[in-house]
Design an enzyme around this catalytic site. Structure first.
Site, mmCIF file in Angstrom:
data_model
loop_
_atom_site.group_PDB
_atom_site.id
_atom_site.type_symbol
_atom_site.label_atom_id
_atom_site.label_comp_id
_atom_site.label_asym_id
_atom_site.label_seq_id
_atom_site.Cartn_x
_atom_site.Cartn_y
_atom_site.Cartn_z
ATOM 1 N N ASP A 1 -23.099 -4.317 35.700
ATOM 2 C CA ASP A 1 -23.641 -5.298 35.080
ATOM 3 C C ASP A 1 -23.650 -6.918 34.958
ATOM 4 O O ASP A 1 -22.874 -7.278 33.970
ATOM 5 C CB ASP A 1 -23.934 -4.768 33.318
ATOM 6 C CG ASP A 1 -24.610 -3.238 33.231
ATOM 7 O OD1 ASP A 1 -25.019 -2.733 34.153
ATOM 8 O OD2 ASP A 1 -24.116 -2.714 32.266
ATOM 9 N N GLU B 1 -18.000 6.321 33.545
ATOM 10 C CA GLU B 1 -16.630 5.818 33.225
ATOM 11 C C GLU B 1 -16.123 6.473 31.909
ATOM 12 O O GLU B 1 -14.808 6.594 31.767
ATOM 13 C CB GLU B 1 -16.703 4.403 33.166
ATOM 14 C CG GLU B 1 -17.334 3.695 34.208
ATOM 15 C CD GLU B 1 -18.952 3.438 34.105
ATOM 16 O OE1 GLU B 1 -19.645 3.005 35.111
ATOM 17 O OE2 GLU B 1 -19.578 3.829 33.006
ATOM 18 N N ASP C 1 -25.924 6.633 36.550
ATOM 19 C CA ASP C 1 -25.256 5.637 35.982
ATOM 20 C C ASP C 1 -24.225 6.177 34.903
ATOM 21 O O ASP C 1 -23.841 7.371 34.701
ATOM 22 C CB ASP C 1 -26.277 5.118 34.971
ATOM 23 C CG ASP C 1 -26.165 3.607 34.511
ATOM 24 O OD1 ASP C 1 -24.921 3.298 34.906
ATOM 25 O OD2 ASP C 1 -27.017 2.981 34.175
#
Length: 779
Positions: A551, A480, A477
């Protein structure tokens, strides 16, 4: 008044306008063209422009000359490389044939070029480009305006097709008013050292009025991206309905049947007929341009060429194509086992149980260790789940938080990024930097994958103990964002930011592959397929599947935005892609608003016809919490497992070609102008045309490309080349079409997991004239 030609300069900067100590340099016509080691080298003079409203050469400043290298490769690739970055009088960047992004396939071979007149001709006789050195014809009658400044007139034909030239664009309204430069750069002046430093570089190509563009990365936008400018900086997308982007890929594909891959990890801008409808413009936040132009007869040709440069996807394991069950989050072994037992008792087929942020000592405090109270014997827990056919996936992230068990070791050995020193030698204040948008934790540093020792520490000390227990997948996860005010072992933070996803995911993927043979639960051969579950991406990440869409909001808008992103992602070189079913977060209350059962069901139908399907989100995701639709959901889950032989076959094809599994219609119908604007239908593999229902009314318009089509579920036959408006779709159905004569492999019986499957028992159904639909056939 803004300095110099403000609309061009706004593009040429990452700030609102250029600074007073900066200067723009424009490429002029070449002074020399030579052959060198099979390349064509074009020496281009650059002239500084005056700092004023209208562009005009500042002839008081001497020109600077830089070489543009033109290199050709089989099959159908032409590369342009130039750098204005200088270090100690020498170019700061050099042409590379291999690096983290570039992993050229053996089929990519250099084609030596020869200069014949103004043509660049390969040794196989193909003309791949030309330079026009002839004067521009004039019918001179007025001196009202100055003549245009000289420009390099270079045209490329990557695959040798003269009908689709790619020409450098010298785009201007009038000689003083430029919209795009063929090549140019920006320099800044340092008063302290009285020196100039090159900062940024640009290249532009002409485009046609009706040209369409797709790519570049997971864009939550309409299909044709013409008229948009993208800032290529990875960041937390915070949903799937805005301009932010988890997965920027510096690549685009044009409806004129060519692609462009910009080989860089720097921040950059890509304007697709936006700053000017006559030009595609690229700006790199470093004074180097390295672009591969990829020709082909079809989008698949072009995407295969891109993968030949940056790497082909690896095949994920069979179990990964089954159902994944998750939520944010499960907190104990007992809770997980209760859910898994119920899935088995009620015969909901499922292969993966994912543990999100709650398996640690403290929720979100990632220490790569199970909570000893709530997971007292993790190895036995994983073994029990494996005996039921469940694989375990674990969440983690690439930051080490304050209070984490590993923090002091990581800081001492510089396994994580280090705070940059400021004037006086003290460390910069980094409190609050790098924290997630869900947790109040303060992250002390980003794991530094530019440091080989840190990479080994992450793989061997953090991940492999978990993988040796039998964990099958690591959720990589985030990634970025990195600590931008820190120092890194092998890169500046600005150059690392975009590339970080690739280094992070490669480490996790390699650790998984290396650990599988030693897994306590069912040791596997070293060549057994592996996968991760990743959110961020940059060029090359397609080698390490698989990726999901971030998300999304649990709503029709979230579902539509997810599909848009997935289609563009597939058009950016990625074969495998998934999304959270039925969306990640609720609305208006992010964590607590209930999910609409109809959204849950319709998103399930979409997920069944995706390369991978995972249920995940901020609230309960198990189907029995949606009793009004749960029986229908179970039938769709069973359908997923019936389709696995087909899905695996299509996935294997995707790993050796340019095809993604989820495909925009334009990949199969590139000459149908309609499909360059359709983003709510797609092909699932080569044979299924899928039209998800994304509204509460149960009605949608359907476009059927030319030819005859058969409804896969009902057997109804329809003629294509037209729109079908207002088609009503019952809740238990989704429009899915196939061609007459199509042969599809299916698994004939229900199973609880892929452990129960023997693919030698798969059967093939054929869409004959007698075909009455899959629903009737399976009764």
């Amino acid at each position: 008044m803004k300095p110099t030609n403000y609309h061009l300069f706004d593009f040429m900067d990452f700030n609102p306008s250029m600074q007073r100590d900066e200067a723009l340099w424009k490429a002029y016509a070449p002074t020399k063209i030579t052959e060198r080691d099979g390349d064509i080298v074009v020496t281009l003079p650059y002239q500084q422009q005056k700092h004023q409203e209208n562009m005009a050469p500042d002839e008081t400043v001497p020109q600077q000359c830089f070489d543009l290298v033109i290199r050709a490769y089989e099959p159908g690739i032409v590369r342009l490389f130039t750098t204005m970055s200088v270090d100690g009088g020498l170019p700061a960047d050099t042409m590379q044939e291999s690096d983290d992004m570039l992993q050229m396939a053996p089929e990519v071979k250099r084609l030596p070029l020869r200069l014949l007149g103004g043509d660049f001709t390969a040794t196989n006789g193909t003309t791949v480009g030309r330079i026009n050195l002839s004067p521009t014809p004039l019918d001179h009658w007025s001196d009202l305006l100055p003549p245009p400044q000289p420009a390099p007139r270079i045209t490329l034909y990557p695959d040798g097709d003269p009908s689709k030239p790619i020409t450098l664009s010298d785009d201007h309204f009038s000689p003083p008013r430029y919209d795009a430069l063929p090549l140019g750069f920006v320099s800044s002046h340092c008063n302290e050292t009285a020196t100039n430093k090159t900062e940024r570089a640009t290249i532009s190509f002409k485009c046609e009025p009706d040209e369409c563009f797709v790519g570049p990365g997971e864009r939550f936008r309409k299909m044709d991206l013409s008229g948009q400018t993208f800032y290529m900086k990875n960041q937390d997308g915070q949903g799937v309905n805005n301009r932010r982007c988890y997965k920027n890929i510096p690549f685009y594909l044009s409806s004129r049947m060519y692609g462009a891959f910009f080989h860089t990890s720097d921040y950059c801008k890509l304007s697709l007929a936006d700053q000017s409808t006559r030009s595609v413009q690229f700006l790199n936040d470093r004074a180097t341009i390295d672009v591969f132009l990829i020709g082909g007869k079809s989008p698949e040709d072009i995407l295969r060429g891109y993968r030949m440069l940056t790497g082909f996807p690896q095949m994920p394991p069979l179990w990964s194509f089954g159902i994944w069950m998750s939520r944010m989050t499960y907190f104990s072994a007992d809770e997980v086992e209760d859910i898994c037992n119920r899935l088995r008792e009620e015969h909901y087929p499922c292969d993966v149980i994912h543990l999100d942020t709650g398996w640690f000592r403290t929720d979100w405090l990632c220490e790569w260790k199970f909570n000893p109270e709530r997971f007292p014997d993790p190895e036995a827990f994983i073994h029990r789940l494996a005996s039921q056919g469940f694989k375990v996936s674990l969440w983690q992230l690439p930051y080490v938080a304050q209070g984490a068990e590993q923090l002091e070791e990581a800081k001492r050995n510089k396994y994580i990024s280090q705070p940059a020193t400021v004037v006086g030698g003290s460390a910069a204040d980094t409190s609050g930097k790098g924290e997630s948008n869900f947790s109040a934790l303060d992250y002390a540093g980003t794991i530094d994958f530019t440091n080989p020792d840190a990479t080994n520490w992450y793989k061997n000390k953090l991940l492999k103990p978990l993988l040796y227990m039998g964990v099958k997948c690591i959720k990589t996860d985030f990634g970025e964002n990195i600590h931008m005010d820190h120092q890194y072992f092998g890169s500046t933070p600005e150059r690392l930011n975009n590339l970080y996803a690739l280094l992070y995911q490669r480490a996790a993927y390699e650790a998984t592959k290396e650990a599988q043979a030693r897994s306590v639960v069912g040791g596997l051969p070293a060549d057994t397929p592996a996968c991760i579950w990743a959110r961020a991406a940059w060029a090359g990440c397609q080698r390490y599947p698989l990726h999901w869409g971030g998300d999304s909001e649990s709503s029709w808008a979230g579902m539509a935005g997810s599909l848009k992103g997935g289609l563009h992602f597939g058009l950016s070189g990625f074969a495998f892609w998934s999304h959270d079913v039925p969306g990640f977060h609720s609305t208006p209350d992010f964590m607590n608003s209930p999910v609409d059962p109809i959204v849950y069901l319709r998103w399930t139908q979409f997920g069944v016809f995706s390369s991978h399907i995972r249920y995940h989100g901020t609230s309960k995701r198990e189907p029995w919490h949606y009793p009004t639709v749960a029986p229908i959901v179970k039938q769709w889950w069973k359908l997923r497992y019936h389709l696995l032989p087909y899905i695996v076959e299509q996935s294997e094809q995707a790993c050796r070609t340019g095809w993604p599994v989820v495909r925009a219609l334009l990949m199969h119908h590139p000459h149908d102008r309609q499909v360059w604007h359709i983003d709510d239908e797609y092909y699932f593999g080569s044979d299924f045309l899928v039209c998800p229902v994304m509204n509460s009314e149960g009605r949608r318009d359907i476009y059927l490309p030319e030819g005859e089509w058969v409804n896969f579920f009902t057997g109804e036959r329809l003629e294509g080349g037209r729109w079908c408006y207002g088609v009503e779709v019952p809740l238990d159905q989704m429009p899915v079409f196939v061609r007459p004569g199509t042969r599809i492999k299916i698994y004939p019986s229900d199973v609880d997991s892929t452990d129960d499957m023997d693919f030698s028992l798969a059967i093939t159904i054929e869409i004959t004239k007698e075909y009455k639909g899959f629903t009737e056939m399976m009764k």
